[in-house]
Design an enzyme around this catalytic site. Structure first.
Site, short mmCIF file in Angstrom:
data_model
loop_
_atom_site.label_atom_id
_atom_site.label_comp_id
_atom_site.label_asym_id
_atom_site.label_seq_id
_atom_site.Cartn_x
_atom_site.Cartn_y
_atom_site.Cartn_z
N LYS A 39 2.24 20.60 24.72
CA LYS A 39 1.48 21.78 25.18
C LYS A 39 -0.01 21.58 24.89
CE LYS A 39 2.49 24.11 20.80
NZ LYS A 39 3.51 24.90 20.11
N ARG A 134 7.69 36.65 16.73
CA ARG A 134 6.78 36.39 17.85
C ARG A 134 7.46 36.73 19.17
NH1 ARG A 134 3.74 30.62 17.87
NH2 ARG A 134 5.78 29.85 18.51
N HIS A 166 12.41 29.40 16.36
CA HIS A 166 11.23 28.72 15.79
C HIS A 166 11.06 29.15 14.35
CE1 HIS A 166 7.62 26.42 15.96
NE2 HIS A 166 6.79 27.44 15.92
N ARG A 225 11.94 19.45 18.16
CA ARG A 225 10.66 19.67 18.86
C ARG A 225 9.53 19.13 18.00
NH1 ARG A 225 13.06 24.97 19.07
NH2 ARG A 225 11.38 25.66 17.71
N TYR A 269 -31.70 24.71 13.09
CA TYR A 269 -31.85 26.16 13.22
C TYR A 269 -31.73 26.88 11.87
CZ TYR A 269 -31.09 25.69 18.29
OH TYR A 269 -31.18 25.37 19.61
N CYS A 316 -25.64 22.12 15.98
CA CYS A 316 -26.16 22.77 17.20
C CYS A 316 -25.12 22.65 18.31
CB CYS A 316 -27.45 22.11 17.65
SG CYS A 316 -28.68 21.95 16.34
N MET A 317 -25.44 23.14 19.49
CA MET A 317 -24.48 23.12 20.60
C MET A 317 -24.09 21.69 20.99
SD MET A 317 -24.67 24.96 24.33
CE MET A 317 -25.00 26.58 23.70
N ASP A 318 -25.10 20.80 21.08
CA ASP A 318 -24.84 19.45 21.58
C ASP A 318 -25.25 18.35 20.60
OD1 ASP A 318 -24.47 20.80 24.18
OD2 ASP A 318 -26.65 21.00 24.07
C1 PLP Z 1 4.13 24.20 19.07
C2 PLP Z 1 5.56 24.39 18.83
C3 PLP Z 1 6.32 23.37 18.23
C4 PLP Z 1 5.72 22.12 17.62
O1 PLP Z 1 5.26 22.40 16.31
P1 PLP Z 1 4.69 21.23 15.38
O2 PLP Z 1 4.44 21.90 14.08
O3 PLP Z 1 3.41 20.78 16.02
O4 PLP Z 1 5.70 20.17 15.34
C5 PLP Z 1 7.69 23.54 18.17
N1 PLP Z 1 8.28 24.66 18.65
C6 PLP Z 1 7.57 25.67 19.20
C7 PLP Z 1 8.29 26.87 19.71
C8 PLP Z 1 6.19 25.58 19.30
O5 PLP Z 1 5.50 26.58 19.84
#
Ligand code: PLP
Length: 376
Positions: A39, A134, A166, A225, A269, A316-318
């Site tokens: 993601k 969540r 999760h 995951r 700045y 700074c920005m850049d």
């Molecule tokens: C982002 C995410 C993960 C991965 O988590 P990590 O800590 O980067 O391994 C796994 N499951 C869900 C639902 C997530 O949103």
């Protein structure tokens, strides 16, 4: 020497990615397949190059946060399993089906909406909220979850293939957190078993993120995951990761100008830095618009000829300024600067300086920074 044509860039080391995949696979149970979490443009690394390499490494499962990301992975990986972890507008159901994308189903209401908009069966995994608070079906006992889930199996356009949840605190060694995670794991497995008893044996069940996968892999999970450790960072930088990983991203820039300032001269700045004496100051061509946090002003360091030089004054920005007085080699305009990565200055260390996590540092590198793939 390689000629530097960029002002600020992120090197993406695909051999580090391969190394990390090998390390993670070594600790995953035999029955558990790796689902690469890609993601947010593969945590800022660039999803195209990352997914292509992962495919080459035999990774078959990919997780993303939304449909645009799913379609971006689909272009690179025509045969992969692609799973959307979060919410997709239910009106997109036909597009999910057309591209063979698997969607997380977070509530009975959402399931009904998918059923309504789909023109062909949509592959789904059901999301349980077992303690993250969540998204997902909420419950306390296996039966309270199962009662809510049973109607979904009657929906003709939902092809339910899995159950997932999760963890909220799998990265914490704190005793209470460990118990909390164990309870979350127990809840999902109980629901999975109860569904099986009722005749709904799902092919997949998954709950582990990186932290759980490397610290406490559960062989009952069919998928793991894996996000952050694949990119070579720790889920929690206070806790050493028990497998060998290397950072995949190294953020670099160049020096545009070097000067000597005298006692009393101000830098940047707001005049937050005043030279205490004669100092060599180098200007670097990267700033907060590149994703280098302004909160690192006066705190961060960057490597010049192998020396960790302090940032002086505000970012700074850049651009930003470094004190390069301690670098014994001559520092000249055009020299390379390493802002963080596979070196003593890690994304996690920068994160610790201003109260964030390495995840935010790598995801925050902005779009204008080109990602340069290297494979050593
Ligand atoms: C982002 C995410 C993960 C991965 O988590 P990590 O800590 O980067 O391994 C796994 N499951 C869900 C639902 C997530 O949103």
């Amino acid at each position: 020497m390689k000629k530097i044509l960029h002002r600020a860039w992120a090197e993406i080391d695909l051999s580090a990615l391969a190394h990390n995949i090998t390390s993670v696979r070594a600790v995953l149970p035999e029955q558990t397949q790796l689902m690469a979490v890609v993601k947010a443009n593969a945590y800022g690394h660039g999803d195209e190059a990352i997914c292509r390499k992962l495919s080459e490494l035999g990774v078959h499962w990919f997780a993303v946060s939304n449909l645009e990301e799913a379609l971006s992975v689909r272009r690179v990986c025509p045969d992969a399993e692609i799973f959307i972890l979060g919410y997709t507008p239910p009106e997109c159901a036909p597009e999910m089906a057309r591209h063979n994308i698997i969607q997380g189903v977070i509530s009975e209401e959402y399931a009904a909406q998918l059923q309504q908009y789909a023109d062909a069966p949509v592959r789904c995994h059901i999301k349980l909220d077992t303690g993250m608070g969540r998204i997902g079906f909420q419950g306390k006992t296996a039966d309270t979850y199962v009662q809510q889930l049973l109607p979904l199996f009657e929906m003709s356009r939902l092809k339910i293939e899995g159950l997932y949840t999760h963890f909220a605190a799998a990265d914490s060694p704190d005793e209470e957190d460990v118990l909390y995670t164990a309870e979350q794991e127990k809840r999902i497995l109980d629901v999975y078993d109860r569904l099986k008893e009722l005749g709904y044996a799902l092919p997949h069940v998954h709950c582990m993120n990186s932290a759980a996968s490397v610290c406490k892999p559960n062989p009952r999970c069919t998928l793991a995951r894996i996000g952050i450790v694949m990119y070579g960072l720790a889920p929690n930088y206070l806790v050493p990761v028990p497998v060998d990983i290397k950072p995949v991203m190294t953020f670099k820039s160049v020096i545009s100008q070097v000067k000597t300032v005298s006692e009393g001269d101000c830098i940047s700045y707001g005049r937050t830095y005043t030279a205490p004496g004669a100092r060599r100051i180098a200007t670097v061509t990267a700033g907060y618009a590149d994703g280098y946090a302004r909160l690192l002003s006066g705190k961060g360091r960057a490597l010049v000829h192998g020396v960790a030089c302090p940032i002086v004054g505000r970012v700074c920005m850049d651009q930003m300024m470094l004190d390069v007085t301690d670098v014994t080699e001559p520092v000249v305009s055009g020299d390379e600067v390493t802002l963080f990565g596979d070196c003593e200055i890690t994304a996690d260390w920068l994160a610790s300086l201003y109260g964030t996590i390495g995840y935010e540092i790598i995801c925050g590198i902005s779009k204008r920074v080109p990602r340069l793939v290297v494979e050593e």
